[in-house]
Design an enzyme around this catalytic site. Structure first.
Site, PDB file in Angstrom:
ATOM      1  N   LYS A 163       7.542  13.316  -7.345  1.00  0.00           N
ATOM      2  CA  LYS A 163       7.251  13.999  -6.093  1.00  0.00           C
ATOM      3  C   LYS A 163       6.356  15.202  -6.398  1.00  0.00           C
ATOM      4  O   LYS A 163       6.568  15.902  -7.392  1.00  0.00           O
ATOM      5  CB  LYS A 163       8.565  14.449  -5.442  1.00  0.00           C
ATOM      6  CG  LYS A 163       8.401  15.126  -4.088  1.00  0.00           C
ATOM      7  CD  LYS A 163       9.762  15.477  -3.498  1.00  0.00           C
ATOM      8  CE  LYS A 163       9.633  16.170  -2.145  1.00  0.00           C
ATOM      9  NZ  LYS A 163      10.952  16.448  -1.540  1.00  0.00           N
ATOM     10  N   SER A 193      16.604  15.289   1.894  1.00  0.00           N
ATOM     11  CA  SER A 193      15.272  14.729   1.661  1.00  0.00           C
ATOM     12  C   SER A 193      15.170  13.675   0.571  1.00  0.00           C
ATOM     13  O   SER A 193      14.095  13.149   0.326  1.00  0.00           O
ATOM     14  CB  SER A 193      14.273  15.855   1.374  1.00  0.00           C
ATOM     15  OG  SER A 193      14.051  16.616   2.532  1.00  0.00           O
ATOM     16  N   SER A 240      11.741  14.922   3.072  1.00  0.00           N
ATOM     17  CA  SER A 240      10.374  15.181   2.669  1.00  0.00           C
ATOM     18  C   SER A 240       9.894  14.277   1.528  1.00  0.00           C
ATOM     19  O   SER A 240       8.712  14.239   1.225  1.00  0.00           O
ATOM     20  CB  SER A 240      10.250  16.644   2.232  1.00  0.00           C
ATOM     21  OG  SER A 240      11.089  16.896   1.095  1.00  0.00           O
TER      22      SER A 240
END
Length: 500
Positions: free
Chosen positions: A83, A190, A166
């Protein structure tokens, strides 16, 4: 017959790839090239924001050398993507924000380093909501690979829908078979929510289990790193490598030694007490989601587990509490982005204060500005006691509710989100709709408890539904064991989107 000749490399999970690499059925370089080609072939998903083929292949070559020398780590040669909230030396680190466009870190985040030490090969960086603020991955200000401008990540099960956020890019990369595993971060859900929306497995460990060093901060008392993969077996391998104390660099890191989370995967769950909170099954839970969750709970009963009714009475308060505490911490953490030391700086300004204002106005997106303003307000003189202090008191009560519940059960189960993934743009300019989608994931985050999402079936439009499992502190092995046993009895984690 070897693994390599029976299944395509992208159809193999982490455990299978690791076994195939150790058996020299294919090389780390072959695996890296295969997944890089997949990432480029499916750029339309918007999952990757940075690739560096030379760096990836150099890592793969080094992994092959260690395999040949007999010094391979547990994840030697296995491709993984990170990420874009974790800083990396060989790839730009932007946190999905214009504020950090082009930023190249001089060091790797601890989680990235630990996975590399176990032998993992980095494929690239993955799209995410700006500074991890969002539930849909529609807030990214960075152009994905192959795009000229910022674009939302698309759910591979239906490209007109959001992947969740996210960590949307991380979930999509696994679901679309662009990477066998990814890292994500979970501040208020998330990892769990995008895992649910994309039909994969994801786990958020106990707060402090994985180091936050090198993780670009959103809300420091909530942010936690975790793995996302197709199944619990793969997540256990990854989490074993990611966790461990890091006291010299992260003051919130717990002095708890690394653990082999794979050791008890196959233990019986006969007699396991699974708590079912009444508050997770009330109004607002879509019938299709409830049906899938109920069916998964019946599977647990078949496996010998007992369902125990429990109460988490302050569940509804988790939304206002989270959206006071998280923005407060964000407003403090993001004050460092002022155009002075690094990141974006406005070109035209009259003095220092004007530079601050213009830099932050240009560099931050709408959702980030909204949370900074909320956070600054609740921390301001005259409002701190009324909002922030009260929120912290209720946070403690929410944690106490869980401890009371765990006197009656071993794990807690329920839905991850009230609905399946919604359409891109459906929530438009209504941030509250996104916030409300976090109601089932926020309580565990506020309490610092481990939680995970396990594929549990499909709902409206053929979209995936995840079952949420929550454990007491340091109960990751028990969570993974329960998830693995469910996955041995069902095949939802094996299903994949069409056309890929």
């Amino acid at each position: 017959m070897s693994i390599a000749t029976t299944r395509a490399l992208h159809d193999l999970g982490v455990a299978d790839l690791a076994a195939g690499l150790r058996a020299k059925q294919f090389s780390a370089v072959e695996a890296a090239r295969h997944f890089l080609a997949r990432a480029k072939a499916h750029q339309n998903m918007g999952a990757f924001v940075a690739l560096n083929e030379d760096a990836t292949l150099a890592q793969a070559l080094a992994a092959d050398a260690r395999i040949a020398a007999g010094t391979a780590g547990a994840l030697e040669g296995v491709p993984i993507a990170h990420k874009d909230i974790f800083v990396t030396r060989d790839f730009p680190s932007t946190a999905g924000s214009k504020m950090l466009a082009g930023y190249q870190s001089p060091f790797d985040a601890t989680v990235v380093t630990k996975l590399a030490d176990a032998g993992a090969v980095t494929l690239g960086k993955l799209n995410c909501d700006e500074f991890a603020m969002g539930s849909a991955n529609e807030n990214s200000a960075v152009a994905p690979v192959g795009f000229a401008a910022p674009a939302p990540v698309r759910n591979p099960w239906d490209t007109s829908r959001i992947p969740g956020g996210s960590s949307g890019g991380s979930a999509v990369a696994v679901a679309a078979r662009l990477a066998p595993a990814t890292t994500g971060t979970d501040t208020g859900g998330s990892i769990r929510q995008p895992a649910s929306f994309c039909g994969i497995t994801g786990i958020k460990p106990t707060y402090g289990r994985a180091s936050r060093y090198g993780m670009i901060a959103f809300a420091s008392s909530l942010d936690q790193a975790g793995p996302m993969a197709r199944n619990a077996e793969d997540c256990a391998l990854l989490l074993s490598a990611m966790c461990g104390p890091d006291p010299d660099r992260d003051s919130t890191s717990l002095d708890v030694p690394a653990e082999n989370f794979s050791a008890k995967l196959n233990d019986s769950i006969d007699g396991l007490r699974i708590g079912i909170p009444a508050e997770f099954f009330g109004e607002g839970l879509a019938p299709d989601v409830r049906a899938a969750v109920d069916a998964a709970l019946k599977e647990y009963e078949k496996l010998g587990a007992k369902l125990v009714p429990i109460s988490l009475p302050r569940t509804e308060l988790s939304i206002p509490v989270y959206y006071i505490i998280a923005p407060a911490e964000a407003s403090s953490n993001l004050s460092r982005f002022d155009g002075v030391k690094f990141g974006h700086r406005a070109k035209n300004y009259t003095d220092l204060v004007d530079m601050y204002k213009k830099t932050r106005a240009e560099g931050f997106g709408d959702e980030v500005k909204r949370r900074i303003m909320i956070g600054t307000y609740v921390l301001s003189h005259g409002y701190y006691d009324a909002y922030y202090l009260q929120a912290q008191k209720i946070r403690r009560m929410i944690a106490d509710d869980f401890q009371n519940a765990f006197k009656e059960c071993d794990l807690i189960a329920g839905p991850v989100a009230p609905t399946v993934a919604w359409k891109l743009g459906e929530h438009g300019n209504d941030p509250l709709a996104d916030y409300l989608a976090d109601i089932f994931t926020l309580p565990a985050s506020l309490a610092g408890l481990p939680g995970m999402s396990v594929p549990a079936g499909f709902g409206a439009g053929g979209m995936p539904v995840g079952l949420q499992l929550i454990g007491n502190y340091f109960a990751e092995a028990r969570l993974l064991n329960a998830a693995h046993r469910l996955q041995q009895a069902t095949d939802f984690h094996l299903r994949q989107p069409g056309g890929l």
